[in-house]
Scaffold this motif. Structure first.
Motif, PDB file in Angstrom:
ATOM      1  N   SER A   1       9.734   5.978   8.784  1.00 54.61           N
ATOM      2  CA  SER A   1       9.597   4.874   7.469  1.00 54.61           C
ATOM      3  C   SER A   1       9.449   3.584   8.074  1.00 54.61           C
ATOM      4  O   SER A   1       9.760   3.013   9.216  1.00 54.61           O
ATOM      5  N   PHE A   2       8.456   2.846   7.203  1.00 57.95           N
ATOM      6  CA  PHE A   2       8.102   1.513   7.670  1.00 57.95           C
ATOM      7  C   PHE A   2       8.352   0.596   6.509  1.00 57.95           C
ATOM      8  O   PHE A   2       7.344   0.747   5.426  1.00 57.95           O
ATOM      9  N   ARG A   3       9.195  -0.116   6.121  1.00 55.70           N
ATOM     10  CA  ARG A   3       9.417  -0.846   4.964  1.00 55.70           C
ATOM     11  C   ARG A   3       9.644  -2.335   5.218  1.00 55.70           C
ATOM     12  O   ARG A   3      10.568  -2.773   6.160  1.00 55.70           O
ATOM     13  N   SER A   4       8.734  -3.246   4.815  1.00 57.97           N
ATOM     14  CA  SER A   4       9.065  -4.594   5.213  1.00 57.97           C
ATOM     15  C   SER A   4       8.385  -5.707   4.188  1.00 57.97           C
ATOM     16  O   SER A   4       7.751  -5.163   3.123  1.00 57.97           O
ATOM     17  N   GLY A   5       8.681  -6.974   4.329  1.00 58.23           N
ATOM     18  CA  GLY A   5       8.090  -7.818   3.170  1.00 58.23           C
ATOM     19  C   GLY A   5       7.313  -8.970   4.109  1.00 58.23           C
ATOM     20  O   GLY A   5       7.149 -10.255   3.650  1.00 58.23           O
ATOM     21  N   TYR A   6       7.245  -8.660   5.352  1.00 59.26           N
ATOM     22  CA  TYR A   6       6.600  -9.551   6.150  1.00 59.26           C
ATOM     23  C   TYR A   6       4.896 -10.247   5.628  1.00 59.26           C
ATOM     24  O   TYR A   6       4.190  -9.074   5.084  1.00 59.26           O
ATOM     25  N   ASP A   7       4.645 -11.144   5.928  1.00 59.38           N
ATOM     26  CA  ASP A   7       3.504 -11.685   5.626  1.00 59.38           C
ATOM     27  C   ASP A   7       2.250 -11.134   6.364  1.00 59.38           C
ATOM     28  O   ASP A   7       2.032 -12.167   7.323  1.00 59.38           O
ATOM     29  N   VAL A   8       1.689 -10.242   6.374  1.00 58.97           N
ATOM     30  CA  VAL A   8       0.566  -9.694   7.101  1.00 58.97           C
ATOM     31  C   VAL A   8      -0.797 -10.315   6.951  1.00 58.97           C
ATOM     32  O   VAL A   8      -1.456 -10.410   7.782  1.00 58.97           O
ATOM     33  N   PHE A   9      -0.738 -10.793   5.734  1.00 50.26           N
ATOM     34  CA  PHE A   9      -2.036 -11.250   5.194  1.00 50.26           C
ATOM     35  C   PHE A   9      -2.297 -12.682   5.697  1.00 50.26           C
ATOM     36  O   PHE A   9      -3.705 -12.991   5.708  1.00 50.26           O
ATOM     37  N   SER A  10      -1.542 -13.479   6.229  1.00 52.33           N
ATOM     38  CA  SER A  10      -1.992 -14.855   6.772  1.00 52.33           C
ATOM     39  C   SER A  10      -2.732 -14.479   8.096  1.00 52.33           C
ATOM     40  O   SER A  10      -3.787 -15.272   8.369  1.00 52.33           O
ATOM     41  N   GLY A  11      -2.319 -13.632   8.875  1.00 49.40           N
ATOM     42  CA  GLY A  11      -2.895 -13.273  10.469  1.00 49.40           C
ATOM     43  C   GLY A  11      -4.196 -12.410  10.205  1.00 49.40           C
ATOM     44  O   GLY A  11      -5.309 -12.314  10.808  1.00 49.40           O
ATOM     45  N   GLN A  12      -4.091 -11.496   9.128  1.00 50.78           N
ATOM     46  CA  GLN A  12      -5.285 -10.620   8.898  1.00 50.78           C
ATOM     47  C   GLN A  12      -5.729 -10.800   7.284  1.00 50.78           C
ATOM     48  O   GLN A  12      -5.280  -9.605   6.492  1.00 50.78           O
ATOM     49  N   PRO A  13      -6.299 -11.615   6.919  1.00 54.10           N
ATOM     50  CA  PRO A  13      -6.587 -11.724   5.589  1.00 54.10           C
ATOM     51  C   PRO A  13      -7.452 -10.634   4.715  1.00 54.10           C
ATOM     52  O   PRO A  13      -7.116 -10.397   3.566  1.00 54.10           O
ATOM     53  N   TYR A  14      -8.311 -10.054   5.656  1.00 52.38           N
ATOM     54  CA  TYR A  14      -9.001  -8.825   5.141  1.00 52.38           C
ATOM     55  C   TYR A  14      -8.201  -7.576   4.533  1.00 52.38           C
ATOM     56  O   TYR A  14      -8.457  -7.016   3.827  1.00 52.38           O
ATOM     57  N   LEU A  15      -6.767  -7.856   5.018  1.00 55.18           N
ATOM     58  CA  LEU A  15      -5.819  -6.673   4.432  1.00 55.18           C
ATOM     59  C   LEU A  15      -5.775  -6.720   2.931  1.00 55.18           C
ATOM     60  O   LEU A  15      -5.286  -5.949   2.014  1.00 55.18           O
ATOM     61  N   ALA A  16      -5.753  -7.988   2.339  1.00 54.86           N
ATOM     62  CA  ALA A  16      -5.514  -8.268   0.947  1.00 54.86           C
ATOM     63  C   ALA A  16      -6.940  -8.067   0.293  1.00 54.86           C
ATOM     64  O   ALA A  16      -6.549  -7.902  -0.833  1.00 54.86           O
ATOM     65  N   GLU A  17      -7.784  -7.796   0.778  1.00 59.01           N
ATOM     66  CA  GLU A  17      -9.194  -7.546   0.268  1.00 59.01           C
ATOM     67  C   GLU A  17      -9.867  -6.143  -0.180  1.00 59.01           C
ATOM     68  O   GLU A  17     -10.573  -6.054  -1.074  1.00 59.01           O
ATOM     69  N   GLY A  18      -9.392  -5.354   0.564  1.00 56.08           N
ATOM     70  CA  GLY A  18      -9.990  -4.103   0.360  1.00 56.08           C
ATOM     71  C   GLY A  18      -9.402  -3.086  -0.629  1.00 56.08           C
ATOM     72  O   GLY A  18      -8.187  -3.423  -1.245  1.00 56.08           O
ATOM     73  N   ALA A  19     -10.027  -2.261  -1.158  1.00 59.19           N
ATOM     74  CA  ALA A  19      -9.468  -1.326  -2.057  1.00 59.19           C
ATOM     75  C   ALA A  19      -8.322  -0.624  -1.702  1.00 59.19           C
ATOM     76  O   ALA A  19      -7.289  -0.140  -2.505  1.00 59.19           O
ATOM     77  N   ARG A  20      -8.455  -0.407  -0.419  1.00 62.54           N
ATOM     78  CA  ARG A  20      -7.247   0.673   0.150  1.00 62.54           C
ATOM     79  C   ARG A  20      -6.359  -0.537   1.027  1.00 62.54           C
ATOM     80  O   ARG A  20      -7.132  -1.378   1.651  1.00 62.54           O
ATOM     81  N   PHE A  21      -5.370  -0.260   1.041  1.00 66.01           N
ATOM     82  CA  PHE A  21      -4.516  -1.045   2.109  1.00 66.01           C
ATOM     83  C   PHE A  21      -3.570  -0.423   3.058  1.00 66.01           C
ATOM     84  O   PHE A  21      -3.774   0.008   3.950  1.00 66.01           O
ATOM     85  N   ILE A  22      -2.145  -0.234   2.442  1.00 62.86           N
ATOM     86  CA  ILE A  22      -1.250   0.168   3.219  1.00 62.86           C
ATOM     87  C   ILE A  22      -1.431   1.540   3.983  1.00 62.86           C
ATOM     88  O   ILE A  22      -1.185   1.905   5.287  1.00 62.86           O
ATOM     89  N   ILE A  23      -1.837   2.662   3.213  1.00 62.59           N
ATOM     90  CA  ILE A  23      -2.130   4.007   3.849  1.00 62.59           C
ATOM     91  C   ILE A  23      -3.121   3.716   5.229  1.00 62.59           C
ATOM     92  O   ILE A  23      -2.872   4.232   6.230  1.00 62.59           O
ATOM     93  N   GLU A  24      -4.165   3.272   4.598  1.00 67.23           N
ATOM     94  CA  GLU A  24      -5.404   3.235   5.805  1.00 67.23           C
ATOM     95  C   GLU A  24      -4.968   2.050   6.746  1.00 67.23           C
ATOM     96  O   GLU A  24      -5.376   2.497   8.010  1.00 67.23           O
ATOM     97  N   ASP A  25      -4.181   1.116   6.687  1.00 62.45           N
ATOM     98  CA  ASP A  25      -4.219   0.139   7.540  1.00 62.45           C
ATOM     99  C   ASP A  25      -2.699   0.485   8.503  1.00 62.45           C
ATOM    100  O   ASP A  25      -2.690   0.476   9.570  1.00 62.45           O
TER     101      ASP A  25
END
Ligand code: NAD
Ligand code: 89V
Length: 339
Positions: free
Chosen positions: A149-173
């Motif tokens: 299990s990996f559950r978090s509210g950490y802001d990963v988007f500020s360091g890795q902005p591309y994570l907010a842009e893809g059609a796929r996010f959490i499973i792929e990354d």
């Protein structure tokens, strides 16, 4: 080992620090299309040989290993370029954008006889590794259930902005790491069912995924991931694990606390990872795992053995990613052999 690093962005700095900690390996050249990032990494690590194009890097030569720390769209062309130049290859995850690309990349490097490893580092985090070792060593007998299990509210988007842009996010990354841990713990998977949700309205892809895996050896595991979970304490980037076996149970809880319960009683073990001299919280467990996996690569090449997360091995993790997306899209159970 003489290493050339391609991609000098956010995560590559961890690769560069780790290479400095590993005897028998040295980064001799850097490459990035972005001159600012190239200069920043070169200056910070005192590496003078810098190229602003991969073709120029390979044309100049002088290295036996390429470490590819770019994002996924460039992975296939860079791995194929490396294969044409006959060097060992490390490639960041996600290895490829499709199974077809991934299979072609594995086949191409195989023709060179060189080593290909995917930089799938989560299974090398020391706390996760200890759990893998306990399970493989039979401490809790034969496992029949697992939750990773990996559950978090950490802001990963500020360091890795591309994570907010893809059609796929959490499973792929991120899920890709957690699925890989499930494979390391319980073996090959024969069925996947998944659901996904997007909770954060400011991103494109899914940020919640719940997956149920049927493993060939008989274990059922739940792999659940969320970047929409507010929790105190925030556990980013810890993976929490719970396993039932026929001779006991094991739990890796928040704060790297391992509890093992067997007929002999219960014991608790503190598995807090060190903060390396160049590391910083909360990334320290990931940073430690980067050293471990890169050292494993050097050892594997020296011994002529296949790294644990070789390209061929990683096809199975990537198949779980694709199977999970297909399952969520079609609302049905998917066999990884379908993708
Ligand atoms: P980033 O965008 O910050 O950096 C990528 C760099 O590669 C950029 O500087 C870009 O200019 C360069 N680049 C892109 N294409 C190139 C090419 N063809 N030739 C040369 N340079 C090129 O990305 P990042 O956040 O550092 O992520 C890189 C990879 O690392 C991703 O695949 C990501 O998933 C992975 N990652 C892994 C972990 C982990 O724990 N394993 C953590 C973060 C990121
Ligand atoms: O591991 C990764 O690939 C990262 C993070 C841990 C932030 O999800 O993108």
């Amino acid at each position: 080992m003489k290493v050339a690093l391609v991609g000098c962005g956010f995560f590559a700095l961890n690769h560069l620090h780790a290479w400095r900690d590993i005897d028998g390996a040295e980064v001799v050249a850097l490459c990035d299309l972005d001159p600012a990032r190239l200069a920043l990494a070169g200056d910070r690590f005192g590496i003078d040989r810098r190229h602003d194009a991969p073709e120029a890097l390979f044309a100049a030569g002088g290295f036996d290993t390429v470490d590819i720390a770019t994002t996924v769209p460039s992975h296939r062309p860079l791995v194929e370029l490396a294969a044409r130049n006959g060097v060992h290859v490390i490639c960041q995850k996600p290895f490829a954008a499709s199974m077809a690309d991934a299979r072609a990349m594995v086949d191409t490097v195989a023709t060179t006889g060189k080593t290909l490893m995917v930089h799938e580092n989560f299974r090398w985090q020391s706390a996760v590794r200890r759990v893998i070792d306990e399970v493989r060593g039979g401490t809790i007998g034969a496992p029949f259930f697992g939750r990773v299990s990996f559950r978090s509210g950490y802001d990963v988007f500020s360091g890795q902005p591309y994570l907010a842009e893809g059609a796929r996010f959490i499973i792929e990354d991120l899920g890709i790491h957690i699925l890989d841990i499930a494979r390391a713990l319980f073996g090959d998977v024969v069925q996947v069912s998944a659901t996904t949700r997007r909770i954060n309205p400011n991103i494109r892809g899914e940020d919640v995924a719940t997956m149920m895996l049927a493993h060939a050896g008989g274990v059922t595991s739940i792999v659940d991931c969320s970047y929409a979970t507010r929790r105190v304490p925030e556990t980013f980037p810890e993976t929490l694990i719970e396993i039932d076996g026929d001779a006991g149970t094991l739990r890796l809880d928040a704060g790297y606390r391992l509890t093992i319960q067997t007929a002999a009683g219960s014991r608790g073990i503190d598995l807090s990872p060190p903060v390396l001299p160049w590391g910083s919280r909360p990334w320290h467990n990931i940073q430690e795992s980067v050293v471990a996996i890169q050292r494993h690569f050097v050892d594997s090449v020296a011994a002529g053995t296949e790294p644990e997360t070789s390209g061929a091995d990683n096809l199975k993790t990537l198949a779980l990613v694709e199977a999970a997306y297909l399952s969520a899209a079609e609302g049905r159970t998917v066999r990884p052999s379908e993708v």
